[in-house]
Design a protein around this motif. Sequence first.
Motif, PDB file in Angstrom:
ATOM      1  N   UNK A   2      -4.826  72.252 -81.574  1.00 34.56           N
ATOM      2  CA  UNK A   2      -6.245  72.003 -81.385  1.00 34.56           C
ATOM      3  C   UNK A   2      -6.512  71.595 -79.934  1.00 34.56           C
ATOM      4  N   UNK A   3      -7.780  71.600 -79.573  1.00 34.55           N
ATOM      5  CA  UNK A   3      -8.195  71.173 -78.238  1.00 34.55           C
ATOM      6  C   UNK A   3      -7.725  69.745 -77.973  1.00 34.55           C
ATOM      7  N   UNK A   4      -7.957  68.847 -78.936  1.00 34.98           N
ATOM      8  CA  UNK A   4      -7.559  67.448 -78.728  1.00 34.98           C
ATOM      9  C   UNK A   4      -6.046  67.317 -78.630  1.00 34.98           C
ATOM     10  N   UNK A   5      -5.288  68.104 -79.392  1.00 32.37           N
ATOM     11  CA  UNK A   5      -3.820  68.091 -79.286  1.00 32.37           C
ATOM     12  C   UNK A   5      -3.382  68.470 -77.871  1.00 32.37           C
ATOM     13  N   UNK A   6      -4.030  69.484 -77.310  1.00 36.86           N
ATOM     14  CA  UNK A   6      -3.680  69.943 -75.959  1.00 36.86           C
ATOM     15  C   UNK A   6      -3.984  68.866 -74.925  1.00 36.86           C
ATOM     16  N   UNK A   7      -5.127  68.209 -75.056  1.00 38.04           N
ATOM     17  CA  UNK A   7      -5.496  67.148 -74.115  1.00 38.04           C
ATOM     18  C   UNK A   7      -4.517  65.972 -74.226  1.00 38.04           C
ATOM     19  N   UNK A   8      -4.174  65.601 -75.458  1.00 34.15           N
ATOM     20  CA  UNK A   8      -3.214  64.509 -75.673  1.00 34.15           C
ATOM     21  C   UNK A   8      -1.883  64.840 -75.008  1.00 34.15           C
ATOM     22  N   UNK A   9      -1.414  66.067 -75.223  1.00 36.57           N
ATOM     23  CA  UNK A   9      -0.136  66.491 -74.641  1.00 36.57           C
ATOM     24  C   UNK A   9      -0.187  66.431 -73.117  1.00 36.57           C
ATOM     25  N   UNK A  10      -1.280  66.884 -72.544  1.00 34.60           N
ATOM     26  CA  UNK A  10      -1.424  66.893 -71.086  1.00 34.60           C
ATOM     27  C   UNK A  10      -1.436  65.473 -70.517  1.00 34.60           C
ATOM     28  N   UNK A  11      -2.225  64.598 -71.109  1.00 37.27           N
ATOM     29  CA  UNK A  11      -2.311  63.228 -70.615  1.00 37.27           C
ATOM     30  C   UNK A  11      -0.962  62.532 -70.740  1.00 37.27           C
ATOM     31  N   UNK A  12      -0.319  62.702 -71.875  1.00 38.15           N
ATOM     32  CA  UNK A  12       0.985  62.081 -72.105  1.00 38.15           C
ATOM     33  C   UNK A  12       2.021  62.596 -71.102  1.00 38.15           C
ATOM     34  N   UNK A  13       2.040  63.897 -70.881  1.00 35.32           N
ATOM     35  CA  UNK A  13       2.989  64.502 -69.937  1.00 35.32           C
ATOM     36  C   UNK A  13       2.760  63.989 -68.516  1.00 35.32           C
ATOM     37  N   UNK A  14       1.497  63.902 -68.124  1.00 32.56           N
ATOM     38  CA  UNK A  14       1.195  63.430 -66.776  1.00 32.56           C
ATOM     39  C   UNK A  14       1.561  61.959 -66.605  1.00 32.56           C
ATOM     40  N   UNK A  15       1.356  61.161 -67.641  1.00 31.30           N
ATOM     41  CA  UNK A  15       1.764  59.746 -67.564  1.00 31.30           C
ATOM     42  C   UNK A  15       3.272  59.631 -67.360  1.00 31.30           C
ATOM     43  N   UNK A  18       4.151  60.877 -63.776  1.00 31.83           N
ATOM     44  CA  UNK A  18       3.726  59.951 -62.724  1.00 31.83           C
ATOM     45  C   UNK A  18       4.214  58.520 -62.966  1.00 31.83           C
ATOM     46  N   UNK A  19       4.962  58.357 -64.060  1.00 32.36           N
ATOM     47  CA  UNK A  19       5.553  57.071 -64.415  1.00 32.36           C
ATOM     48  C   UNK A  19       4.517  55.954 -64.509  1.00 32.36           C
ATOM     49  N   UNK A  20       3.447  56.243 -65.258  1.00 34.27           N
ATOM     50  CA  UNK A  20       2.433  55.220 -65.513  1.00 34.27           C
ATOM     51  C   UNK A  20       2.193  55.125 -67.024  1.00 34.27           C
ATOM     52  N   UNK A  21       1.770  53.970 -67.450  1.00 31.67           N
ATOM     53  CA  UNK A  21       1.465  53.765 -68.869  1.00 31.67           C
ATOM     54  C   UNK A  21       0.020  54.190 -69.151  1.00 31.67           C
ATOM     55  N   UNK A  22      -0.274  54.322 -70.424  1.00 31.87           N
ATOM     56  CA  UNK A  22      -1.650  54.623 -70.833  1.00 31.87           C
ATOM     57  C   UNK A  22      -2.575  53.496 -70.371  1.00 31.87           C
ATOM     58  N   UNK A  23      -2.108  52.258 -70.464  1.00 31.70           N
ATOM     59  CA  UNK A  23      -2.904  51.115 -70.012  1.00 31.70           C
ATOM     60  C   UNK A  23      -3.208  51.219 -68.520  1.00 31.70           C
ATOM     61  N   UNK A  56      -9.008  62.429 -64.802  1.00 35.64           N
ATOM     62  CA  UNK A  56      -8.489  63.232 -63.687  1.00 35.64           C
ATOM     63  C   UNK A  56      -8.448  62.401 -62.409  1.00 35.64           C
ATOM     64  N   UNK A  57      -9.494  61.649 -62.153  1.00 34.53           N
ATOM     65  CA  UNK A  57      -9.527  60.796 -60.958  1.00 34.53           C
ATOM     66  C   UNK A  57      -8.427  59.743 -61.016  1.00 34.53           C
ATOM     67  N   UNK A  58      -8.139  59.228 -62.220  1.00 35.28           N
ATOM     68  CA  UNK A  58      -7.044  58.270 -62.384  1.00 35.28           C
ATOM     69  C   UNK A  58      -5.698  58.869 -62.030  1.00 35.28           C
TER      70      UNK A  58
END
Length: 80
Positions: A2-15, A18-23, A56-58
């Motif tokens: 799903x769209x939300x699955x793809x966004x979740x995967x992207x955000x998680x991968x980028x974190x 870039x070695x940053x937490x969700x927080x 994205x800015x984050x």
Amino acid sequence: MTYSDAIIKRITSLCIEKEITINKLATLSGITQSTLNSMINGETKNPKLKTLRKIAMGFDMTVAELLDFPEMNELEFEDE
């Protein structure tokens, strides 16, 4: 996927990349931890462009860069 699955995967991968937490991403993005957690937990199915822009800015990237990944570009999404 799903769209939300793809966004979740992207955000998680980028974190991870870039070695940053969700927080930390929430802080860098200027959005609340609860908003980001709702996205990551799949509770928010269709995040607003305004929210994606802040994320994205984050990550110090444009929205186009945030959304430019194989799952978003190549796969057909299932209805949510």
